[in-house]
Design an enzyme around this catalytic site. Structure first.
Site, short mmCIF file in Angstrom:
data_model
loop_
_atom_site.label_atom_id
_atom_site.label_comp_id
_atom_site.label_asym_id
_atom_site.label_seq_id
_atom_site.Cartn_x
_atom_site.Cartn_y
_atom_site.Cartn_z
N SER A 92 -6.23 3.50 13.39
CA SER A 92 -5.38 3.17 14.55
C SER A 92 -5.51 4.21 15.65
O SER A 92 -5.23 3.92 16.82
CB SER A 92 -3.92 3.04 14.12
OG SER A 92 -3.38 4.30 13.76
N ASP A 125 0.81 -1.21 0.00
CA ASP A 125 0.00 0.00 0.00
C ASP A 125 0.85 1.27 0.00
O ASP A 125 0.52 2.25 -0.67
CB ASP A 125 -0.93 0.01 1.22
CG ASP A 125 -2.06 -1.00 1.08
OD1 ASP A 125 -2.50 -1.25 -0.05
OD2 ASP A 125 -2.50 -1.53 2.11
#
Length: 259
Positions: free
Chosen positions: A164, A48
């Site tokens: 996160s 990614d």
């Protein structure tokens, strides 16, 4: 601009990992690869992070990106399989991604501008918490946010750093951005907000000499900022191609049910 239904010539770039380089060698033996400026689509081999790096580097080429995972998670990528690649690319569905534009001013008067397809984030550079004033559409919303940092995330980036930091996952097409603090201390119960994608977000750093703050647009970073402005740019979307049944929209939706 090329469409996914008329792709005949492809270019390919790969990250520096052995797995990605081996994939590039396999494609080069099977397909007549051309330079990016002559291609109808760019095949990206890596993870990614490399995909985002490639989108930044080749965005102005005006061609779509078809990624194949040679990294770990591969959220922005398709399954790696060299067989029938041209057919897969031509059947793939385009997903436009609008970038955020970050404009950052530093303590010494310099100004920097950069694009972010995942998020624009601010973070403290000292042992002391950052003190940040938040304004949206030129109206002050938080006089003083005491935190380790704060970010504006796109829907595509909502499953990355934003997630996160306990930020929300945003479906594509919802036309909203996530405003998510990192370890907020004051206001005590402020957990962030969802903003319309037309919002203009401004951060002013309070006491930048004693409490220095940096700003990052994806991987581009500026230290010692005093003001950061973030707005979504709808004029130059990047186009990622996804195999049918494995669209980015579906992945973001399914991510909300992962245990």
């Amino acid at each position: 601009m090329h469409s996914a239904a008329s792709i005949e010539k492809i270019a390919c770039v790969a990250s520096d990992t052995p797995k990605a380089r081996e994939g590039l060698d396999r494609l080069a033996r099977s397909y007549p690869l051309v330079p990016a400026d002559r291609a109808d689509a760019l095949v990206v081999l890596g993870g990614d992070g490399f995909m985002l790096q490639t989108v930044h580097e080749y965005q102005d080429a005006g061609i779509p990106f078809y990624g194949m995972n040679r990294g770990t998670i591969g959220f922005l990528l398709n399954r790696f399989d060299p067989d029938g690649l041209m057919e897969r690319i031509n059947l793939a569905r385009p997903q436009p991604l609008n970038p955020l534009v970050m404009t950052a001013e530093t303590v010494d008067g310099q100004s920097f501008s950069a694009l972010a397809f995942n998020e624009v984030s601010l973070h403290r550079y000292s042992q002391q918490s950052a003190n940040i004033r938040l304004s949206i559409n030129s109206r002050e919303k938080l006089e003083r946010l005491v935190c380790d940092g704060i970010m504006v995330a796109t829907p595509a980036g909502s499953t990355a750093y934003n997630l996160s930091a306990q930020g929300p996952i945003i479906p594509l097409g919802s036309n909203v951005l996530a405003l998510t603090p990192v370890s907020p201390f004051r206001p005590r119960r402020w957990n962030g907000a969802l903003l319309p994608h037309s919002a203009v977000v401004e951060f002013d750093i309070l006491d930048p000499a004693r409490r220095p703050v940096g700003a990052a647009a994806d991987s581009f970073e500026v230290r010692d900022v005093v003001r950061v402005r973030v707005v979504e740019d709808h004029s130059r979307p990047a186009r990622l191609l996804f195999d049918p049944g494995h669209s980015l929209e579906e992945r973001i939706f399914n991510e909300q049910f992962v245990h």
